[in-house]
Design an enzyme around this catalytic site. Structure first.
Site, mmCIF file in Angstrom:
data_model
loop_
_atom_site.group_PDB
_atom_site.id
_atom_site.type_symbol
_atom_site.label_atom_id
_atom_site.label_comp_id
_atom_site.label_asym_id
_atom_site.label_seq_id
_atom_site.Cartn_x
_atom_site.Cartn_y
_atom_site.Cartn_z
ATOM 1 N N GLN A 19 -23.513 37.517 -20.131
ATOM 2 C CA GLN A 19 -23.245 38.390 -18.980
ATOM 3 C C GLN A 19 -23.908 37.848 -17.723
ATOM 4 O OE1 GLN A 19 -23.281 42.875 -19.252
ATOM 5 N NE2 GLN A 19 -25.227 42.607 -18.217
ATOM 6 N N GLY A 20 -23.112 37.545 -16.702
ATOM 7 C CA GLY A 20 -23.637 37.032 -15.446
ATOM 8 C C GLY A 20 -23.710 38.102 -14.379
ATOM 9 N N TYR A 21 -24.672 38.986 -14.509
ATOM 10 C CA TYR A 21 -24.870 40.058 -13.528
ATOM 11 C C TYR A 21 -26.138 39.818 -12.701
ATOM 12 C CZ TYR A 21 -21.254 43.279 -15.342
ATOM 13 O OH TYR A 21 -20.072 43.889 -15.698
ATOM 14 N N SER A 22 -27.307 39.891 -13.345
ATOM 15 C CA SER A 22 -28.578 39.850 -12.623
ATOM 16 C C SER A 22 -28.796 38.524 -11.905
ATOM 17 C CB SER A 22 -29.748 40.092 -13.588
ATOM 18 O OG SER A 22 -29.701 41.389 -14.130
ATOM 19 N N GLU A 57 -21.657 50.013 -22.563
ATOM 20 C CA GLU A 57 -22.879 49.419 -23.099
ATOM 21 C C GLU A 57 -23.662 50.389 -23.968
ATOM 22 O OE1 GLU A 57 -26.283 46.355 -21.471
ATOM 23 O OE2 GLU A 57 -25.391 47.774 -20.071
ATOM 24 N N SER A 105 -33.879 49.193 -14.773
ATOM 25 C CA SER A 105 -35.273 49.621 -14.851
ATOM 26 C C SER A 105 -35.402 51.142 -14.765
ATOM 27 C CB SER A 105 -36.092 48.983 -13.723
ATOM 28 O OG SER A 105 -35.687 49.519 -12.473
ATOM 29 N N GLU A 149 -37.102 52.821 -12.718
ATOM 30 C CA GLU A 149 -37.022 53.264 -11.330
ATOM 31 C C GLU A 149 -35.568 53.425 -10.881
ATOM 32 O OE1 GLU A 149 -40.877 51.485 -12.185
ATOM 33 O OE2 GLU A 149 -38.821 50.785 -12.490
#
Length: 403
Positions: A135-138, A263, A382, A384
């Site tokens: 997965q190429g997200y972050s 997910e 996260s 937050e």
């Protein structure tokens, strides 16, 4: 006739549960039996090739892609039947599979939003575990704040008179980080900015990119567990055909959110059975080494058990009721629970937990659990970010000012 073609959906959930339990008991033996319990909580790199072979063995016997429609190679099983499989798989202490991102996330996304050509090209090798995905997200500047993606893709139509959006190639430049299993993967689904001057959720596209090419460099990230299941991925003029866009060009945010909505599906029930196994094993360790005699530790272990039961009830409810924010609450709860379990494991182990085995610093399962679970409240969104989503989108509180 293949196992998939010969499958009849079982209406009796009890019968289906016994079928799954019997098959796992018969097949998780011999060489496969040695894989029990391998691959979880910081052990994703252990026996990877053997676990991939096991995953293919599951596919050959019709135990992958259970919820996919039959016309796409799946079994069309209900949510209840899928949940039963995941529960029994976890109870059998079967090894962690290697095809989660393809089978559970990308495959269903392609079934819903992909073209006929994309489905024909990618679904069969996903089901057979012949091609693996990451997965190429972050990105370094876009982790939990995914809308800040800066990786760019420009459509190169070549020197001809091509006019169709499906002709030519996307040229990709940028960086992705914390990419699980990138070294083992064949393809990556990439969220990239394809509209010059766009920002935030606008102008993004969802691209399917082959990793075996000169314009892609994968660098492993050394983790505190000693492993490197996470990676940095650099794109320098990487290419993929123009037709490798899922959904419309510029509509990548919707596609990405569709995938993320998958997910936390039925596999979360299996995850919680795995948690229950970890907790049970920890209680047995506490009983054997005398730590259970400590009333404070005994009370904390009991509290973990009670909280796990509440989590399971909420997980079952979230599968049948579309409650706004339920997935975010679930992520907050299980991540904190698992971190506390890792901390409890160190206390149950006592002073021995501070020392690695052997000269090479080899960690035991409880040390890996403690170290890996520190990241539970960070990856996958996260704490937050989860709280911000709940505050702004569910409770309607004022949004935080953005620069």
């Amino acid at each position: 006739m293949s196992p998939i073609e010969n499958t009849v959906v079982c209406a009796d959930e009890g019968t289906f549960r016994e079928e799954v339990r019997t098959w796992l008991s018969e097949h998780l033996a011999g060489e496969w039996g040695a894989l029990r319990g391998i691959g979880r909580s910081g052990g994703a790199e252990r026996a990877y090739a053997e676990r991939r072979a096991w995953n293919r063995h599951l596919a050959e016997h019709g135990w992958t892609c259970l919820g996919w429609p039959v016309e796409h190679g799946g079994r069309g099983l209900s949510l209840a039947h899928q949940a039963i499989f995941h529960e029994e798989y976890a109870r059998a202490d079967a090894p962690e599979t290697v095809n989660h991102l393809g089978e559970q996330l990308l495959g269903p996304t392609l079934i819903e939003l992909g073209t006929a050509e994309q489905k024909a090209r990618f679904l069969p090798p996903i089901r057979a575990v012949d091609e693996l995905w990451c997965q190429g997200y972050s990105e370094p500047g876009a982790g939990s704040d995914l809308a800040a993606v800066s990786t760019r893709a420009v459509l190169d139509r070549g020197t001809g008179d091509q006019a169709a959006d499906t002709e030519g190639e996307w040229v990709i430049d940028g960086q992705k980080v914390w990419t699980s299993w990138a070294r083992e993967s064949d393809w990556m689904f990439v969220l990239a900015r394809t509209e010059r001057g766009s920002s935030r959720h606008h102008g993004l596209s969802f691209l399917l990119v082959p990793l075996d090419q000169d314009g892609v460099e994968v660098r492993p990230i050394k983790q505190i567990t000693g492993g490197s299941e996470f990676n940095e991925v650099f794109f320098s003029g990487a290419r993929t055909p123009a037709s490798m866009v899922v959904g419309e060009v510029g509509d990548g945010w919707r596609v990405a959110m569709t995938l993320l909505g998958l997910e936390r599906g039925v596999s979360v029930l299996g995850q919680q059975v795995g948690f229950a196994r970890e907790l049970g094993d920890l209680v047995e360790l506490a009983r054997s080494n005398g730590a259970l005699d400590d009333p404070v530790l005994r009370d904390r272990l009991a509290a973990q058990r009670a909280e796990l039961e509440v989590m399971r009830v909420n997980a079952v409810r979230s599968l049948t009721e579309k409650t706004p924010g339920a997935d975010n609450v679930a992520k907050l709860v299980w991540a904190a629970w698992h971190r506390r379990l890792g901390e409890l494991a160190m206390e149950v182990r006592g002073a021995d937990s501070l020392t690695a085995r052997g000269d090479d610093g080899d960690l035991d399962r409880w040390q890996r659990l403690f170290l890996f679970s520190r990241a539970d409240t960070i990856y996958g969104g996260s704490d937050e970010i989860q709280r911000t989503i709940l505050a702004e989108r569910v409770l309607g509180l004022p949004k935080e000012p953005r620069p």
